[in-house]
Design an enzyme around this catalytic site. Structure first.
Site, PDB file in Angstrom:
ATOM      1  N   ASP A 163      -1.279  63.739  18.105  1.00 36.02           N
ATOM      2  CA  ASP A 163      -1.035  62.969  16.879  1.00 36.02           C
ATOM      3  C   ASP A 163      -1.290  63.856  15.657  1.00 36.02           C
ATOM      4  O   ASP A 163      -2.307  64.539  15.589  1.00 36.02           O
ATOM      5  CB  ASP A 163      -1.956  61.747  16.833  1.00 36.02           C
ATOM      6  CG  ASP A 163      -1.555  60.697  17.866  1.00 36.02           C
ATOM      7  OD1 ASP A 163      -0.391  60.719  18.304  1.00 36.02           O
ATOM      8  OD2 ASP A 163      -2.394  59.865  18.229  1.00 36.02           O
ATOM      9  N   THR A 174       7.068  66.944  28.465  1.00 34.64           N
ATOM     10  CA  THR A 174       6.353  65.683  28.283  1.00 34.64           C
ATOM     11  C   THR A 174       7.363  64.632  27.803  1.00 34.64           C
ATOM     12  O   THR A 174       8.517  64.960  27.486  1.00 34.64           O
ATOM     13  CB  THR A 174       5.242  65.829  27.223  1.00 34.64           C
ATOM     14  OG1 THR A 174       5.834  65.818  25.930  1.00 34.64           O
ATOM     15  CG2 THR A 174       4.427  67.091  27.414  1.00 34.64           C
TER      16      THR A 174
HETATM   17  N1  SAM Z   1       1.110  63.949  25.423  1.00 39.03           N
HETATM   18  C1  SAM Z   1       2.094  62.891  25.453  1.00 39.03           C
HETATM   19  C2  SAM Z   1       3.470  63.456  25.274  1.00 39.03           C
HETATM   20  O1  SAM Z   1       3.591  64.620  24.870  1.00 39.03           O
HETATM   21  O2  SAM Z   1       4.445  62.751  25.551  1.00 39.03           O
HETATM   22  C3  SAM Z   1       1.783  61.820  24.387  1.00 39.03           C
HETATM   23  C4  SAM Z   1       1.880  62.270  22.972  1.00 39.03           C
HETATM   24  S1  SAM Z   1       1.376  60.991  21.827  1.00 39.03           S
HETATM   25  C5  SAM Z   1       2.022  61.537  20.334  1.00 39.03           C
HETATM   26  C6  SAM Z   1      -0.354  61.358  21.602  1.00 39.03           C
HETATM   27  C7  SAM Z   1      -1.255  60.626  22.579  1.00 39.03           C
HETATM   28  O3  SAM Z   1      -2.583  61.079  22.393  1.00 39.03           O
HETATM   29  C8  SAM Z   1      -1.279  59.116  22.371  1.00 39.03           C
HETATM   30  O4  SAM Z   1      -1.074  58.451  23.597  1.00 39.03           O
HETATM   31  C9  SAM Z   1      -2.667  58.849  21.803  1.00 39.03           C
HETATM   32  O5  SAM Z   1      -3.157  57.570  22.131  1.00 39.03           O
HETATM   33  C10 SAM Z   1      -3.466  59.971  22.420  1.00 39.03           C
HETATM   34  N2  SAM Z   1      -4.639  60.344  21.628  1.00 39.03           N
HETATM   35  C11 SAM Z   1      -4.655  60.628  20.304  1.00 39.03           C
HETATM   36  N3  SAM Z   1      -5.899  60.905  19.893  1.00 39.03           N
HETATM   37  C12 SAM Z   1      -6.684  60.821  21.001  1.00 39.03           C
HETATM   38  C13 SAM Z   1      -8.066  60.988  21.212  1.00 39.03           C
HETATM   39  N4  SAM Z   1      -8.894  61.287  20.194  1.00 39.03           N
HETATM   40  N5  SAM Z   1      -8.547  60.827  22.454  1.00 39.03           N
HETATM   41  C14 SAM Z   1      -7.719  60.502  23.486  1.00 39.03           C
HETATM   42  N6  SAM Z   1      -6.395  60.314  23.334  1.00 39.03           N
HETATM   43  C15 SAM Z   1      -5.876  60.472  22.108  1.00 39.03           C
END
Ligand code: SAM
Length: 213
Positions: free
Chosen positions: A117, A192
């Site tokens: 994110d 991904t």
């Molecule tokens: N990695 C996957 C992809 O590339 O398709 C998902 C990308 S998505 C933009 C980012 C993911 O990271 C989300 O599912 C979000 O909930 C998770 N995430 C963000 N900050 C996080 C944190 N501090 N701890 C655990 N998960 C987190």
């Protein structure tokens, strides 16, 4: 990624053997969790788990831990796994801000950050997973020779991640501004969910591999 709240998600997760429910109790004992001494690779922010599931299928001699903050998202990963549980893959639902409570010193061999994110507001910079604050956390449990792989289509986040390195001891081992056209770095690349979506729109994918030695 934050899916609509799914009723029953927490309960479904609570009943799953694929999830480590008390991850803080596993600290220093992840090899016992998997029942072998294979290397441990962790994906932080795994989303629906496409990447980590495919990696675990391809590399049975590596143990994978997928970390995701939201139950609704983790549930999707579990549903994908329903017919095909893998002995070398576990999930943890947690906020990565507490990750040093979950892995002991030198316990992890590689960290993956995929399409993290961006947290666009400056005041939220320390929440970005490749920030210097998170890198300092990773140092506490990544093996000295271990590495971290980060990829994104977000140019601003990538520039930020590169700039953060100058405040740390981490060094760039490999880097590209166009992963899918980089002959060396594209080899064996597992896409991904976000990568499929954004690269199909024509966005280049940026990637670095960093380590401390
Ligand atoms: N990695 C996957 C992809 O590339 O398709 C998902 C990308 S998505 C933009 C980012 C993911 O990271 C989300 O599912 C979000 O909930 C998770 N995430 C963000 N900050 C996080 C944190 N501090 N701890 C655990 N998960 C987190």
């Amino acid at each position: 990624m934050r899916l609509k709240n799914i009723p029953g998600a927490r309960e479904a997760i609570a009943g799953s053997d694929l999830v480590v429910h008390e991850p803080m109790q596993a600290k220093g004992g992840w090899r016992q969790v998997f029942g072998n001494g294979h290397p441990i690779h962790v994906e932080i922010g795994m989303g629906k788990g496409k990447f980590i599931c495919e990696m675990a299928r391809r590399f049975p001699e590596i143990n994978y831990v997928g970390i995701e903050k939201y139950s609704s998202v983790l549930l999707r990963a579990l549903q994908k796994m329903a017919c095909d549980p893998l002995p070398n893959l576990k999930f943890v639902r947690m906020d990565a801000e507490e990750i040093t409570e979950v892995f002991g010193r030198g316990e992890v061999d590689r960290i993956y950050l995929n399409f993290s994110d961006p947290w666009p507001k400056d005041r939220h910079a320390k929440r970005r997973l490749p920030s210097r604050q998170f890198l300092a956390r990773y140092e506490q449990f990544l093996r000295a020779e271990g590495d971290l792989e980060f990829k994104t289509d977000n140019r601003g986040l990538f520039e930020f991640a590169l700039e953060e390195l100058s405040h740390t001891d981490w060094k760039i081992r490999k880097m590209t501004y166009d992963l899918h056209h980089d002959e060396e770095m594209a080899q064996g690349n597992v896409m991904t969910e976000y990568e499929e979506r954004f690269s199909s729109m024509g966005n280049p994918i940026y990637k670095y591999v960093i380590s401390r030695i």
